[in-house]
Design a protein around this motif. Structure first.
Motif, PDB file in Angstrom:
ATOM      1  N   ASN A  85      99.667  71.259  43.644  1.00 51.58           N
ATOM      2  CA  ASN A  85      98.874  70.785  44.780  1.00 51.58           C
ATOM      3  C   ASN A  85      97.386  71.120  44.743  1.00 51.58           C
ATOM      4  O   ASN A  85      96.584  70.448  45.409  1.00 51.58           O
ATOM      5  CB  ASN A  85      99.469  71.317  46.091  1.00 51.58           C
ATOM      6  N   ASN A  86      97.024  72.177  44.045  1.00 55.55           N
ATOM      7  CA  ASN A  86      95.628  72.603  44.047  1.00 55.55           C
ATOM      8  C   ASN A  86      95.177  73.139  42.694  1.00 55.55           C
ATOM      9  O   ASN A  86      95.945  73.806  42.002  1.00 55.55           O
ATOM     10  CB  ASN A  86      95.422  73.758  45.061  1.00 55.55           C
ATOM     11  N   GLU A 110      89.913  60.233  42.189  1.00 62.00           N
ATOM     12  CA  GLU A 110      90.789  59.100  42.554  1.00 62.00           C
ATOM     13  C   GLU A 110      91.908  59.503  43.517  1.00 62.00           C
ATOM     14  O   GLU A 110      92.129  58.840  44.525  1.00 62.00           O
ATOM     15  CB  GLU A 110      91.418  58.500  41.286  1.00 62.00           C
ATOM     16  N   SER A 123      90.343  65.448  45.929  1.00 64.75           N
ATOM     17  CA  SER A 123      88.965  65.630  46.386  1.00 64.75           C
ATOM     18  C   SER A 123      88.455  66.923  45.751  1.00 64.75           C
ATOM     19  O   SER A 123      89.185  67.572  45.000  1.00 64.75           O
ATOM     20  CB  SER A 123      88.916  65.697  47.917  1.00 64.75           C
ATOM     21  N   ILE A 134      88.002  61.885  48.419  1.00 60.10           N
ATOM     22  CA  ILE A 134      88.688  60.882  47.596  1.00 60.10           C
ATOM     23  C   ILE A 134      87.835  59.619  47.492  1.00 60.10           C
ATOM     24  O   ILE A 134      87.278  59.162  48.501  1.00 60.10           O
ATOM     25  CB  ILE A 134      90.055  60.525  48.232  1.00 60.10           C
ATOM     26  N   PRO A 165      92.017  69.789  45.634  1.00 62.03           N
ATOM     27  CA  PRO A 165      93.358  69.547  46.173  1.00 62.03           C
ATOM     28  C   PRO A 165      93.849  68.123  45.884  1.00 62.03           C
ATOM     29  O   PRO A 165      93.087  67.167  46.002  1.00 62.03           O
ATOM     30  CB  PRO A 165      93.179  69.742  47.689  1.00 62.03           C
ATOM     31  N   GLU A 166      95.117  68.054  45.519  1.00 62.14           N
ATOM     32  CA  GLU A 166      95.778  66.751  45.376  1.00 62.14           C
ATOM     33  C   GLU A 166      96.265  66.324  46.757  1.00 62.14           C
ATOM     34  O   GLU A 166      96.895  67.119  47.462  1.00 62.14           O
ATOM     35  CB  GLU A 166      96.996  66.861  44.435  1.00 62.14           C
ATOM     36  N   HIS A 167      96.012  65.084  47.116  1.00 62.86           N
ATOM     37  CA  HIS A 167      96.432  64.623  48.440  1.00 62.86           C
ATOM     38  C   HIS A 167      97.652  63.701  48.395  1.00 62.86           C
ATOM     39  O   HIS A 167      98.239  63.406  49.425  1.00 62.86           O
ATOM     40  CB  HIS A 167      95.265  63.962  49.161  1.00 62.86           C
ATOM     41  N   ASN A 168      98.019  63.278  47.199  1.00 60.44           N
ATOM     42  CA  ASN A 168      99.246  62.486  47.043  1.00 60.44           C
ATOM     43  C   ASN A 168     100.342  63.417  46.568  1.00 60.44           C
ATOM     44  O   ASN A 168     100.525  63.615  45.361  1.00 60.44           O
ATOM     45  CB  ASN A 168      99.051  61.362  46.023  1.00 60.44           C
ATOM     46  N   ARG A 169     101.044  63.991  47.489  1.00 62.46           N
ATOM     47  CA  ARG A 169     102.033  65.020  47.154  1.00 62.46           C
ATOM     48  C   ARG A 169     103.147  64.434  46.297  1.00 62.46           C
ATOM     49  O   ARG A 169     103.698  63.382  46.614  1.00 62.46           O
ATOM     50  CB  ARG A 169     102.628  65.580  48.435  1.00 62.46           C
ATOM     51  N   TYR A 220      95.597  82.601  48.268  1.00 64.50           N
ATOM     52  CA  TYR A 220      96.162  81.248  48.294  1.00 64.50           C
ATOM     53  C   TYR A 220      97.488  81.277  49.035  1.00 64.50           C
ATOM     54  O   TYR A 220      98.372  82.085  48.720  1.00 64.50           O
ATOM     55  CB  TYR A 220      96.350  80.768  46.854  1.00 64.50           C
ATOM     56  N   PRO A 224      93.715  71.985  52.706  1.00 67.55           N
ATOM     57  CA  PRO A 224      93.950  70.595  52.294  1.00 67.55           C
ATOM     58  C   PRO A 224      95.315  70.084  52.735  1.00 67.55           C
ATOM     59  O   PRO A 224      96.317  70.795  52.641  1.00 67.55           O
ATOM     60  CB  PRO A 224      93.884  70.649  50.761  1.00 67.55           C
ATOM     61  N   GLU A 225      95.325  68.831  53.199  1.00 65.60           N
ATOM     62  CA  GLU A 225      96.582  68.147  53.496  1.00 65.60           C
ATOM     63  C   GLU A 225      97.090  67.535  52.192  1.00 65.60           C
ATOM     64  O   GLU A 225      96.334  66.884  51.474  1.00 65.60           O
ATOM     65  CB  GLU A 225      96.353  67.017  54.514  1.00 65.60           C
ATOM     66  N   HIS A 226      98.358  67.719  51.910  1.00 66.60           N
ATOM     67  CA  HIS A 226      98.905  67.178  50.661  1.00 66.60           C
ATOM     68  C   HIS A 226      99.767  65.936  50.875  1.00 66.60           C
ATOM     69  O   HIS A 226     100.125  65.275  49.911  1.00 66.60           O
ATOM     70  CB  HIS A 226      99.672  68.267  49.910  1.00 66.60           C
ATOM     71  N   ASN A 227     100.104  65.646  52.103  1.00 66.44           N
ATOM     72  CA  ASN A 227     100.835  64.415  52.407  1.00 66.44           C
ATOM     73  C   ASN A 227      99.829  63.391  52.898  1.00 66.44           C
ATOM     74  O   ASN A 227      99.540  63.304  54.085  1.00 66.44           O
ATOM     75  CB  ASN A 227     101.881  64.652  53.500  1.00 66.44           C
ATOM     76  N   ARG A 228      99.296  62.638  51.965  1.00 63.36           N
ATOM     77  CA  ARG A 228      98.214  61.713  52.308  1.00 63.36           C
ATOM     78  C   ARG A 228      98.703  60.648  53.277  1.00 63.36           C
ATOM     79  O   ARG A 228      99.749  60.055  53.083  1.00 63.36           O
ATOM     80  CB  ARG A 228      97.707  61.044  51.027  1.00 63.36           C
TER      81      ARG A 228
END
Lengths: 112, 112
Positions: free
Chosen positions: A32-33, A52, A55, A86, A107-111, B83, B107-111
């Motif tokens: 996730n990060n 993409e 963020s 993003i 951080p990845e936002h598309n889990r 973390y 950060p939110e991970h569930n976009r």
């Protein structure tokens, strides 16, 4: 959990994202990060790239950075925070004698 | 984009997450990230809470913090990074005279 950067080996990334010279980073990452303590020496840069699916949030700890952000230029100094949401594009450059030191989170936002 | 904490008003959150006294924060947020410059004075705390859909990354800028993280205790000082991944629980406490100052990203991970 503590991320102890003193115990994380420095990775030297040459021409990172197409940038000049090298980027020295201590990195921790999971699904996730990505969490980094980064250093750009004089004349070094992280090349222009677009976020993409993730963020990036950068907090400047020392030095002065020139950030190309989309079609703008930002001058970042100690205590400044840069955010690349993003879909946006950026490149970080150190044109000064002193090291540019920063803390960064990607951080990845598309889990998954 | 630059997030200029000097231009963001301080929000005083009383008993934040059930904590003691108050938490002073300068906050920026959008749909994917909450970005904060936070201060906990002596005797103040952020109460115990679980990160369900997001995580939290904290970089200590000044002072000393006591972090309860799941069933462990971490002592955090300047330059340390904490973390809290998704699904984990934490609480930050300042038991020292000097202010505990930190930079934090949620950060939110569930976009959406």
């Amino acid at each position: 959990m503590i991320i102890d950067f003193n115990k994380i080996e420095t990775t030297v990334l040459n021409n990172f994202k197409g940038g000049e010279k090298h980027y020295k980073a201590k990195m921790f990452s999971d699904e996730n990060n990505k969490i980094m303590y980064g250093v750009l020496e004089n004349g070094c840069s992280i090349g222009l790239h677009t976020h993409e699916t993730n963020s990036e949030i950068i907090y400047i700890l020392d030095g002065v950075g020139k950030m190309i952000y989309d079609d703008t230029v930002e001058i970042l100094k100690k205590g400044d925070c840069h955010y690349c949401p993003i879909g946006h594009t950026h490149s970080l450059i150190n044109e000064n004698d002193e090291d540019l030191v920063f803390f960064a989170v990607v951080p990845e936002h598309n889990r998954k």
